[in-house]
Motif scaffolding. Structure first.
Motif, PDB file in Angstrom:
ATOM      1  N   LYS A 101       1.028  -1.366   0.186  1.00  0.00           N
ATOM      2  CA  LYS A 101      -0.306   0.131  -0.329  1.00  0.00           C
ATOM      3  C   LYS A 101       0.491   1.392  -0.314  1.00  0.00           C
ATOM      4  CE  LYS A 101      -3.880  -2.349   2.673  1.00  0.00           C
ATOM      5  NZ  LYS A 101      -5.128  -2.460   3.090  1.00  0.00           N
ATOM      6  N   TYR A 104       3.060   1.143  -3.225  1.00  0.00           N
ATOM      7  CA  TYR A 104       2.075   1.284  -4.936  1.00  0.00           C
ATOM      8  C   TYR A 104       0.725   2.585  -5.258  1.00  0.00           C
ATOM      9  CZ  TYR A 104       6.171  -1.893  -6.115  1.00  0.00           C
ATOM     10  OH  TYR A 104       7.050  -2.542  -6.399  1.00  0.00           O
ATOM     11  N   GLN A 105       0.162   2.643  -3.993  1.00  0.00           N
ATOM     12  CA  GLN A 105      -1.502   2.932  -3.056  1.00  0.00           C
ATOM     13  C   GLN A 105      -0.889   4.250  -3.471  1.00  0.00           C
ATOM     14  OE1 GLN A 105      -4.031   0.657  -1.323  1.00  0.00           O
ATOM     15  NE2 GLN A 105      -3.472  -1.078  -2.492  1.00  0.00           N
ATOM     16  N   LYS A 106       0.500   4.822  -2.807  1.00  0.00           N
ATOM     17  CA  LYS A 106       0.416   6.816  -2.460  1.00  0.00           C
ATOM     18  C   LYS A 106      -0.016   7.658  -3.654  1.00  0.00           C
ATOM     19  CE  LYS A 106       3.867   8.785  -0.552  1.00  0.00           C
ATOM     20  NZ  LYS A 106       2.753   9.567   0.052  1.00  0.00           N
ATOM     21  N   ARG A 107      -0.457   8.829  -3.691  1.00  0.00           N
ATOM     22  CA  ARG A 107      -1.486   9.449  -4.551  1.00  0.00           C
ATOM     23  C   ARG A 107      -0.248  10.524  -3.984  1.00  0.00           C
ATOM     24  NH1 ARG A 107      -5.331   7.848  -7.099  1.00  0.00           N
ATOM     25  NH2 ARG A 107      -6.187   6.312  -7.162  1.00  0.00           N
ATOM     26  N   ALA A 109       0.819   9.279  -7.259  1.00  0.00           N
ATOM     27  CA  ALA A 109       1.894   7.587  -7.392  1.00  0.00           C
ATOM     28  C   ALA A 109       2.907   7.793  -7.678  1.00  0.00           C
ATOM     29  CB  ALA A 109       1.277   7.318  -8.981  1.00  0.00           C
ATOM     30  N   ARG A 455       0.301 -10.378  -3.739  1.00  0.00           N
ATOM     31  CA  ARG A 455       0.163  -9.672  -5.113  1.00  0.00           C
ATOM     32  C   ARG A 455       0.775  -9.307  -6.206  1.00  0.00           C
ATOM     33  NH1 ARG A 455      -3.273  -5.097  -2.510  1.00  0.00           N
ATOM     34  NH2 ARG A 455      -3.700  -5.415  -0.509  1.00  0.00           N
ATOM     35  N   THR A 459      -0.506  -3.570  -7.159  1.00  0.00           N
ATOM     36  CA  THR A 459      -1.766  -2.699  -6.763  1.00  0.00           C
ATOM     37  C   THR A 459      -1.430  -1.037  -7.041  1.00  0.00           C
ATOM     38  OG1 THR A 459      -2.869  -2.858  -4.681  1.00  0.00           O
ATOM     39  CG2 THR A 459      -0.547  -2.333  -4.497  1.00  0.00           C
ATOM     40  N   GLY A 460      -2.925  -0.330  -7.020  1.00  0.00           N
ATOM     41  CA  GLY A 460      -2.827   0.763  -7.426  1.00  0.00           C
ATOM     42  C   GLY A 460      -3.693   1.413  -8.304  1.00  0.00           C
ATOM     43  N   SER A 461      -3.121   2.301  -9.067  1.00  0.00           N
ATOM     44  CA  SER A 461      -3.666   2.713 -10.292  1.00  0.00           C
ATOM     45  C   SER A 461      -2.367   2.292 -11.644  1.00  0.00           C
ATOM     46  CB  SER A 461      -2.806   4.417 -10.042  1.00  0.00           C
ATOM     47  OG  SER A 461      -1.662   4.546 -10.149  1.00  0.00           O
ATOM     48  N   ASN A 463      -1.797  -1.477 -11.622  1.00  0.00           N
ATOM     49  CA  ASN A 463      -1.825  -3.066 -11.276  1.00  0.00           C
ATOM     50  C   ASN A 463      -1.851  -3.570 -13.127  1.00  0.00           C
ATOM     51  OD1 ASN A 463      -4.276  -1.771 -11.780  1.00  0.00           O
ATOM     52  ND2 ASN A 463      -5.365  -3.423 -10.022  1.00  0.00           N
TER      53      ASN A 463
END
Ligand code: HEM
Length: 520
Positions: A101, A104-107, A109, A455, A459-461, A463
């Motif tokens: 998270k 790879y899910q950092k905003r 990105a 995963r 994951t994230g934007s 993936n």
């Protein structure tokens, strides 16, 4: 100025070439000694565990990469140094489950490490290389091609190729008496035919013949070159020299393959939307092709050059990764007869006849799904894809550590999903670990597994867009194969098949099995 005055300001004797070389060598040594001391004790990453040599040089990393063993190298490093390791002076890897998270899910990105990417062949970006607005625009454009609805509409196409696979195997086993065969090759034929149809609008007809398109060779050569080149990108101009040599060596085949792809895509585009009965990855894109001049401003749409390279990249990812995963599932099932029996029981409990086995009907079969997940855990098809990201200026917390801005960090898939710190008996193929608590074969000891560490599609934007396509295809193929055939390994004692080299993806490796048709 007179001659006498001029000579007075010159040194009495000029240094010899040997002296110049020795002084330059001395300066270089001093530079490296200072660089090493800085990296070991003062650099922002100095506090992170890892081999001392990796703290001062990228060479161990590059060495493992060039040998195609980066994935094993990361497994070893994490076994020795723990969940976060400094693998090069400016780079970390982590297998801490929370890091998926955080990275790879950092905003917004975190950008991919530009030095780890292979530049696209025609100058246009692909989803794999683009950043920011261009990436979002492309992703929006392709989103409808990978939705649940799209996969449902593509099912008939995928199923028809799996019918062909089973008939081809029956023909080769029964008519030709060819009981020992390389099943990986047949999976390769099937998945490239499917992806040809979905990405280019035409099958390669590999299952009808033995048509191994030159692209497959080109893909692995390209992946190997790209991998080696990018691992050397911090050693400019070595990376450029390697890139130039590769381009020269392969210019003809690359040109031929690109032209073939572009011509085939043009034929498909000319046919327009073929309706939901013949849906493919191109269908939702039709009507969304934009001019190059608009690429920076439009929020949806794709230029023709971008479309070409994206479809070719998807064709390769979709066929080669699926082939490796299917071969690995087959290998593990044969090596674990009790697991194979459990899968057979589930398949026979679900279906009365072979024709009932479809993409829709294989969805939600817990043991089959567990076999696919366990395969990806044990043998991820792209084990040395770095997926590396650059931490934003100012730094951030990852895996319980403060990671400074500018550092490169990634999660090596294989190390994360094979580490004893994350898994119970990680080296053993146990689909049971993925079963829900309500399943009769559920084993509570696997509650200790850190499932968050797994995963396989990231994951994230960014993936994987094709995960549903892959899962639909692999469940169907495995169920059909297990229904129709008895399988055994030609070399029954072979425990080494998974041990393979990988340049981004695992290299192709034959899986020789003995096949016999089950009595009805
Ligand atoms: C076993 C099969 C597959 C695995 C394990 C897999 C895994 C992955 C992973 C880990 C990524 C993220 C890469 C990164 O962050 O650098 C990715 C991206 C991607 N994959 Fe897959 N993939 C598989 C099959 C497929 C298939 C079948 C397709 C297409 C039909 C596909 C299309 C893509 C695309 C387009 C991206 C780029 C997404 C983006 O950056 O926005 N993959 N895949």
């Amino acid at each position: 100025m007179s001659t006498t005055t001029f000579s007075a300001v010159l040194p009495t004797s000029l240094p010899t070439l040997g002296t110049i070389v020795a002084r330059a060598g001395g300066l270089l040594l001093l530079y490296y000694a200072t660089y090493a001391v800085y990296n070991l004790y003062f650099a922002p990453l100095a506090k992170f565990p890892g081999p001392r040599l990796s703290a001062i040089s990228r060479l161990p990393f590059v060495g493992a990469h060039v040998k195609g063993k980066l994935h094993d190298y990361f497994v070893d490093l994490h076994a020795q140094y723990g969940p976060i390791v400094r693998v090069a002076p400016d780079e970390l890897t982590t297998i801490d489950p929370s890091a998926w998270k955080e990275i790879y899910q950092k905003r917004p990105a975190l950008p991919k490490d530009p030095l780890a990417l292979t530049p696209p062949p025609n100058g246009a970006e692909t989803l794999f290389t683009a950043e920011g607005h261009i990436h979002s625009r492309m992703r929006r454009t392709f989103a409808d091609a990978f939705s649940d609805k799209a996969v449902r509409e593509q099912s008939r196409c995928i199923e028809s190729f799996v019918d062909l696979l089973i008939s081809r195997l029956r023909r080769d086993v029964i008519e030709a008496g060819n009981h020992d065969l390389d099943i990986a090759k047949y999976y390769g034929y099937t998945s490239i035919d499917i992806m040809g149809e979905l990405c280019l609008g035409e099958s390669f007809h590999s299952l009808e013949g033995n048509n191994e398109h030159t692209w497959i060779m080109g893909f692995f050569l390209g992946a190997k070159f790209g991998s080696i080149r990018s691992s050397l990108s911090r050693y400019y101009p070595l990376d450029q020299i390697i890139a130039w040599v590769f381009m020269q060596m392969t210019s003809k085949i690359r040109e031929k393959n690109l032209k073939f792809g572009v011509d085939t895509i043009s034929r498909r585009l000319a046919k327009g939307d073929l309706g939901s009965g013949r849906s493919d990855i191109i269908s939702p894109v039709i009507g969304n092709i934009i001019e190059a001049k608009d690429e920076a401003t439009k929020s949806k749409g794709i230029t023709r050059d971008e479309l070409n390279v994206n479809l070719l990249a998807m064709l390769m990812a979709g066929s080669q990764l699926t082939t490796t995963a299917l071969a690995a599932s087959t290998y593990y099932l044969i090596r674990h007869p009790e697991t194979m029996n459990k899968l057979k029981q589930e398949i026979h409990a679900c279906f009365a006849s072979e024709k009932d086995i479809t993409i829709t009907s294989t969805f939600g079969m817990p043991y089959l799904e567990a076999v696919v997940s366990e395969t990806l855990r044990m043998h991820h098809p792209t084990p040395s894809d770095p997926k590396s990201r650059v931490v934003a200026a100012g730094g951030q917390e990852i895996a319980g550590y403060w990671v400074p801005g500018g550092a490169t960090i990634s999660i090596p898939a294989l190390a994360a999903s094979n580490s004893p710190s994350n898994w119970v008996e990680p080296e053993i193929f146990h689909p049971e670990r993925w079963l829900p608590a309500t399943h009769p074969l559920y084993e509570s000891r696997f509650e200790k597994d850190e499932k968050e560490a797994f995963r396989p599609f990231s994951t994230g934007s960014r993936n994987c867009m094709g995960s549903k396509t892959f899962l639909a295809e692999s469940r169907l193929i495995l169920a059909r194969i297990v229904w129709a055939f008895e399988l055994s390994l030609v070399n029954k004692e072979d425990a080494t098949w998974p041990d393979n080299r990988a340049y981004l993806a695992y290299e192709p490796k034959p899986l020789m099995i003995t096949l016999s048709e089950k009595s009805p």
